[in-house]
Design an enzyme around this catalytic site. Sequence first.
Site, PDB file in Angstrom:
ATOM      1  N   ARG A  38      81.484  31.657  59.598  1.00  0.00           N
ATOM      2  CA  ARG A  38      80.800  32.714  60.340  1.00  0.00           C
ATOM      3  C   ARG A  38      79.553  33.122  59.566  1.00  0.00           C
ATOM      4  O   ARG A  38      79.586  33.252  58.329  1.00  0.00           O
ATOM      5  CB  ARG A  38      81.701  33.939  60.525  1.00  0.00           C
ATOM      6  CG  ARG A  38      82.789  33.777  61.573  1.00  0.00           C
ATOM      7  CD  ARG A  38      82.242  33.663  62.994  1.00  0.00           C
ATOM      8  NE  ARG A  38      83.278  33.581  64.008  1.00  0.00           N
ATOM      9  CZ  ARG A  38      83.729  32.441  64.560  1.00  0.00           C
ATOM     10  NH1 ARG A  38      83.212  31.282  64.184  1.00  0.00           N
ATOM     11  NH2 ARG A  38      84.656  32.470  65.498  1.00  0.00           N
ATOM     12  N   GLU A  62      74.099  35.370  66.385  1.00  0.00           N
ATOM     13  CA  GLU A  62      73.948  34.273  67.349  1.00  0.00           C
ATOM     14  C   GLU A  62      73.663  34.827  68.738  1.00  0.00           C
ATOM     15  O   GLU A  62      74.211  35.870  69.090  1.00  0.00           O
ATOM     16  CB  GLU A  62      75.231  33.433  67.381  1.00  0.00           C
ATOM     17  CG  GLU A  62      75.498  32.779  66.043  1.00  0.00           C
ATOM     18  CD  GLU A  62      76.759  31.916  66.047  1.00  0.00           C
ATOM     19  OE1 GLU A  62      77.322  31.671  67.118  1.00  0.00           O
ATOM     20  OE2 GLU A  62      77.168  31.489  64.957  1.00  0.00           O
ATOM     21  N   HIS A 106      76.212  26.223  66.370  1.00  0.00           N
ATOM     22  CA  HIS A 106      77.657  26.520  66.462  1.00  0.00           C
ATOM     23  C   HIS A 106      78.432  25.398  67.192  1.00  0.00           C
ATOM     24  O   HIS A 106      78.997  25.623  68.266  1.00  0.00           O
ATOM     25  CB  HIS A 106      77.881  27.870  67.151  1.00  0.00           C
ATOM     26  CG  HIS A 106      79.201  28.515  66.759  1.00  0.00           C
ATOM     27  ND1 HIS A 106      79.370  29.871  66.613  1.00  0.00           N
ATOM     28  CD2 HIS A 106      80.417  27.967  66.484  1.00  0.00           C
ATOM     29  CE1 HIS A 106      80.623  30.130  66.283  1.00  0.00           C
ATOM     30  NE2 HIS A 106      81.274  28.988  66.197  1.00  0.00           N
TER      31      HIS A 106
HETATM   32  C1  DGY Z   1      86.234  29.398  66.684  1.00  0.00           C
HETATM   33  O1  DGY Z   1      87.171  28.937  67.339  1.00  0.00           O
HETATM   34  O2  DGY Z   1      86.370  30.324  65.899  1.00  0.00           O
HETATM   35  C2  DGY Z   1      84.891  28.801  66.939  1.00  0.00           C
HETATM   36  O3  DGY Z   1      83.998  29.164  65.951  1.00  0.00           O
HETATM   37  C3  DGY Z   1      84.402  29.275  68.285  1.00  0.00           C
HETATM   38  O4  DGY Z   1      84.733  30.615  68.401  1.00  0.00           O
END
Ligand code: DGY
Length: 335
Positions: free
Chosen positions: A249, A278, A296
Amino acid sequence: MKYREWHEMKKPIVVVTHKLPAVIETRMKELFDANLNATGMQMSRDQIISICDGADVLVPSVTDKIDAALIERFPGSVKLIANFGVGVNHIDCNAAAARGIIVTNTPGVLTEDTADLTIALLISVPRRLVEGARLARTGKWTGWRPTFMLGYRVNGKRLGIIGMGRIGQAVARRAQGFGIQVHYHNRNRVHQEIEGELEATWWESLDEMLEHIDLLSIHCPLTQETQQLLNSERLDCLPKHSVIINTARGGIIDEAALAERLASGRLAGAGLDVYANEPQIHPALLELDNVVAIPHLGSATHEGRIAMGEKVVMNIRAFADGHTIPDRILIGVDI
Ligand code: DGY
């Protein structure tokens, strides 16, 4: 009337904020009274509240901020938030619990895809893959030269992993195949057998580990404790030649401090799949050749997204049938 008895009379009403893989939407329509997102457009907060009207289950994803203020506005009918994704930092799980709402996620099924993408970045940055691909398309390549576009070898280097859960371990396993030495920092030391198998060195102190590695990869969840874990001071613990990979993240790194250090040469490079705000990406990061920035994509495979959808369906079914819910988020427990 108990929820289960009530459910026996009708299918649960499930509302979904995003377009999901077609097979999952079909399954949801068969099993539930499903209200799907036909347009695939991001829903506003008001739209989420509006679709929740009379619903039993909300299926959100990472781009939906399900914070305390939104949960406060949920109708009493909502009893389950079945997140499509493993990270739940966008959901205030405490606020949900306070209203008696269960939260579930989709662990395990995106581990390998995320680990693959991490390794792709881990190779791309030191070997200048994206820079090279960009140049090849310009027609300005003048041919092979002994000193042309040199990068750095990953074999024999030391990789520090922050967060040695499923994904961290899958990355470590792959890294071993590249002859990379694995180091890790995790709140709890992993089982000796796993440590032995991965030939991994545990560091109790994150700061000390940072001083001793060449490559860093982040695999912990974003929580209050890990928000900006890699702040300026910690970034300065890393050796100058270090490369940072983040597929966890964005909020775990101070992006402005990272950009500053990458621009000045205080750090060598970064491979980023996730960002603090994001879909905005810190503009300074996008100006740098030593940054590989992708949007992502960690779990973005057909197989992974279907498996995630299957987990969501399983969680909703277990909830509606009154069974133990497999992927329930337990408040106060590590995920
Ligand atoms: C997750 O599953 O955490 C991916 O990053 C998408 O949310």
